[in-house]
Design a protein around this motif. Structure first.
Motif, mmCIF file in Angstrom:
data_model
loop_
_atom_site.group_PDB
_atom_site.id
_atom_site.type_symbol
_atom_site.label_atom_id
_atom_site.label_comp_id
_atom_site.label_asym_id
_atom_site.label_seq_id
_atom_site.Cartn_x
_atom_site.Cartn_y
_atom_site.Cartn_z
ATOM 1 N N ASP A 188 -11.252 -3.174 8.376
ATOM 2 C CA ASP A 188 -12.245 -4.248 8.438
ATOM 3 C C ASP A 188 -12.966 -4.305 9.777
ATOM 4 O OD1 ASP A 188 -11.646 -4.959 5.869
ATOM 5 O OD2 ASP A 188 -10.426 -6.704 6.392
ATOM 6 N N THR A 189 -12.260 -3.984 10.861
ATOM 7 C CA THR A 189 -12.914 -4.037 12.177
ATOM 8 C C THR A 189 -13.858 -2.862 12.388
ATOM 9 O OG1 THR A 189 -11.194 -2.746 13.277
ATOM 10 C CG2 THR A 189 -10.898 -5.168 13.211
ATOM 11 N N GLY A 190 -13.722 -1.821 11.578
ATOM 12 C CA GLY A 190 -14.546 -0.625 11.758
ATOM 13 C C GLY A 190 -14.025 0.296 12.847
ATOM 14 N N ALA A 191 -12.872 -0.050 13.412
ATOM 15 C CA ALA A 191 -12.356 0.708 14.554
ATOM 16 C C ALA A 191 -12.019 2.152 14.200
ATOM 17 C CB ALA A 191 -11.120 0.004 15.128
ATOM 18 N N ILE A 192 -11.679 2.383 12.946
ATOM 19 C CA ILE A 192 -11.292 3.747 12.560
ATOM 20 C C ILE A 192 -12.250 4.332 11.528
ATOM 21 C CG2 ILE A 192 -8.854 3.408 13.125
ATOM 22 C CD1 ILE A 192 -8.353 3.103 10.071
ATOM 23 N N ARG A 193 -13.445 3.772 11.473
ATOM 24 C CA ARG A 193 -14.415 4.243 10.476
ATOM 25 C C ARG A 193 -14.673 5.735 10.614
ATOM 26 N NH1 ARG A 193 -15.310 3.888 5.890
ATOM 27 N NH2 ARG A 193 -15.221 1.619 6.102
ATOM 28 N N ASP A 194 -14.844 6.207 11.853
ATOM 29 C CA ASP A 194 -15.135 7.638 12.023
ATOM 30 C C ASP A 194 -13.960 8.497 11.565
ATOM 31 O OD1 ASP A 194 -13.524 6.827 14.159
ATOM 32 O OD2 ASP A 194 -14.709 7.853 15.712
ATOM 33 N N LEU A 195 -12.757 8.006 11.794
ATOM 34 C CA LEU A 195 -11.573 8.743 11.360
ATOM 35 C C LEU A 195 -11.485 8.768 9.830
ATOM 36 C CD1 LEU A 195 -9.164 10.240 12.615
ATOM 37 C CD2 LEU A 195 -7.947 8.043 12.710
ATOM 38 N N GLN A 196 -11.753 7.643 9.221
ATOM 39 C CA GLN A 196 -11.743 7.583 7.758
ATOM 40 C C GLN A 196 -12.819 8.503 7.173
ATOM 41 O OE1 GLN A 196 -12.060 3.250 7.895
ATOM 42 N NE2 GLN A 196 -10.190 3.076 6.693
ATOM 43 N N ASP A 197 -14.004 8.478 7.771
ATOM 44 C CA ASP A 197 -15.084 9.347 7.294
ATOM 45 C C ASP A 197 -14.702 10.826 7.436
ATOM 46 O OD1 ASP A 197 -16.608 7.155 6.648
ATOM 47 O OD2 ASP A 197 -17.866 7.259 8.445
ATOM 48 N N ALA A 198 -14.054 11.145 8.550
ATOM 49 C CA ALA A 198 -13.654 12.543 8.780
ATOM 50 C C ALA A 198 -12.584 12.977 7.772
ATOM 51 C CB ALA A 198 -13.143 12.714 10.211
ATOM 52 N N PHE A 199 -11.674 12.076 7.450
ATOM 53 C CA PHE A 199 -10.658 12.394 6.433
ATOM 54 C C PHE A 199 -11.328 12.725 5.106
ATOM 55 C CE2 PHE A 199 -6.005 11.371 7.213
ATOM 56 C CZ PHE A 199 -6.076 11.547 8.582
ATOM 57 N N ILE A 200 -12.337 11.961 4.757
ATOM 58 C CA ILE A 200 -13.050 12.213 3.497
ATOM 59 C C ILE A 200 -13.820 13.525 3.591
ATOM 60 C CG2 ILE A 200 -14.900 11.390 1.990
ATOM 61 C CD1 ILE A 200 -14.020 8.512 2.854
ATOM 62 N N ALA A 201 -14.559 13.701 4.678
ATOM 63 C CA ALA A 201 -15.399 14.895 4.824
ATOM 64 C C ALA A 201 -14.578 16.176 4.826
ATOM 65 C CB ALA A 201 -16.228 14.783 6.110
ATOM 66 N N ARG A 202 -13.380 16.108 5.390
ATOM 67 C CA ARG A 202 -12.529 17.298 5.520
ATOM 68 C C ARG A 202 -11.508 17.438 4.381
ATOM 69 N NH1 ARG A 202 -13.488 21.180 9.636
ATOM 70 N NH2 ARG A 202 -14.835 20.165 11.150
ATOM 71 N N ASN A 203 -11.617 16.580 3.397
ATOM 72 C CA ASN A 203 -10.624 16.588 2.301
ATOM 73 C C ASN A 203 -9.197 16.449 2.834
ATOM 74 O OD1 ASN A 203 -12.476 16.895 0.114
ATOM 75 N ND2 ASN A 203 -12.680 19.062 0.655
ATOM 76 N N ALA A 204 -9.049 15.533 3.784
ATOM 77 C CA ALA A 204 -7.744 15.337 4.411
ATOM 78 C C ALA A 204 -6.877 14.344 3.640
ATOM 79 C CB ALA A 204 -7.940 14.871 5.855
ATOM 80 N N LEU A 205 -7.302 13.995 2.448
ATOM 81 C CA LEU A 205 -6.448 13.201 1.571
ATOM 82 C C LEU A 205 -6.672 13.648 0.136
ATOM 83 C CD1 LEU A 205 -7.931 9.689 0.858
ATOM 84 C CD2 LEU A 205 -9.181 11.392 2.188
ATOM 85 N N GLN A 206 -5.614 13.531 -0.617
ATOM 86 C CA GLN A 206 -5.721 13.841 -2.053
ATOM 87 C C GLN A 206 -5.206 12.638 -2.839
ATOM 88 O OE1 GLN A 206 -4.358 17.881 -2.984
ATOM 89 N NE2 GLN A 206 -5.097 18.555 -0.991
ATOM 90 N N CYS A 207 -3.888 12.498 -2.989
ATOM 91 C CA CYS A 207 -3.398 11.322 -3.716
ATOM 92 C C CYS A 207 -3.559 10.055 -2.900
ATOM 93 C CB CYS A 207 -1.944 11.514 -4.117
ATOM 94 S SG CYS A 207 -0.753 11.220 -2.774
ATOM 95 N N GLY A 208 -3.568 10.176 -1.564
ATOM 96 C CA GLY A 208 -3.787 9.032 -0.688
ATOM 97 C C GLY A 208 -2.547 8.239 -0.333
ATOM 98 N N PHE A 209 -1.405 8.627 -0.859
ATOM 99 C CA PHE A 209 -0.210 7.816 -0.599
ATOM 100 C C PHE A 209 0.140 7.782 0.889
ATOM 101 C CE2 PHE A 209 4.271 6.730 -0.340
ATOM 102 C CZ PHE A 209 4.353 5.669 -1.223
ATOM 103 N N CYS A 210 0.016 8.908 1.543
ATOM 104 C CA CYS A 210 0.370 8.972 2.959
ATOM 105 C C CYS A 210 -0.740 8.458 3.868
ATOM 106 C CB CYS A 210 0.664 10.419 3.361
ATOM 107 S SG CYS A 210 -0.827 11.463 3.448
ATOM 108 N N THR A 211 -1.944 8.326 3.316
ATOM 109 C CA THR A 211 -3.140 8.182 4.148
ATOM 110 C C THR A 211 -3.152 6.951 5.059
ATOM 111 O OG1 THR A 211 -4.351 9.393 2.441
ATOM 112 C CG2 THR A 211 -5.660 8.266 4.124
#
Ligand code: FES
Ligand code: FES
Length: 168
Positions: free
Chosen positions: A87-110
């Motif tokens: 909500d604070t947007g503090a990790i928005r770039d990290l979240q975007d990078a996870f999506i862009a790099r396919n760094a999550l699949q099922c998302g349980f660990c994410t």
């Protein structure tokens, strides 16, 4: 088992910037308090004995395993979950990078993985790949094989203006 563990205890803390007061059983784990009592289901309960890192949340600026900490131990603390960090947007770039790099699949660990990676970048803005691997070594991912996660963290570090150190 002593009945003391099931006694109700009053606690007051901050969760995602908001004051929270509650009565909890002395044996209630922080992850269960967050998920079941407060409805903050982002962090997951996986192994429930400190191995997988799925329950990682931040307490007073440090990441902890919510399954190894009792809710009563968080009395007076400042707790942040993935919901608040998002909500604070503090990790928005990290979240975007996870999506862009396919760094999550099922998302349980994410959620736990993001908390661990955000913690790393907060303390070491230019981690090598070896340091990234070491820092997330307590967060298990059964899907990605970790390469993409390391790629994502490395990308964020570079975009935040840091130059990764030589591999150690
Ligand atoms: S659920 Fe806490 S480390 Fe696995
Ligand atoms: S994305 Fe499935 S366990 Fe990590």
């Amino acid at each position: 088992m002593t009945t003391a563990f099931s006694e109700s205890v009053g606690i007051a803390l901050r969760v995602n910037g908001e004051p929270v007061s509650a009565r909890v059983e002395a044996r209630r784990h922080l992850i269960d308090f967050l998920r079941l009592d407060l409805g903050l289901t982002g962090a997951h309960a996986g192994c429930e004995h400190g191995v997988c890192g799925a329950c990682t949340v931040q307490v007073d600026g440090l990441i902890v395993r919510g399954c190894l900490m009792l809710a009563v131990q968080a009395d007076g603390c400042d707790v942040w979950t993935i919901e608040g960090q998002s909500d604070t947007g503090a990790i928005r770039d990290l979240q975007d990078a996870f999506i862009a790099r396919n760094a999550l699949q099922c998302g349980f660990c994410t959620p736990g993985m993001l908390a661990a990676c955000a913690d790393l970048l907060a303390h070491d803005p230019a981690p090598s790949r070896a340091v990234i691997r070491e820092h997330i070594s307590g967060n298990y991912c059964r899907c990605t094989g970790y390469e993409a996660i390391v790629d994502a963290v490395e990308q964020v570090a570079a975009r935040r203006g840091a130059s990764p150190r030589a591999a150690e």
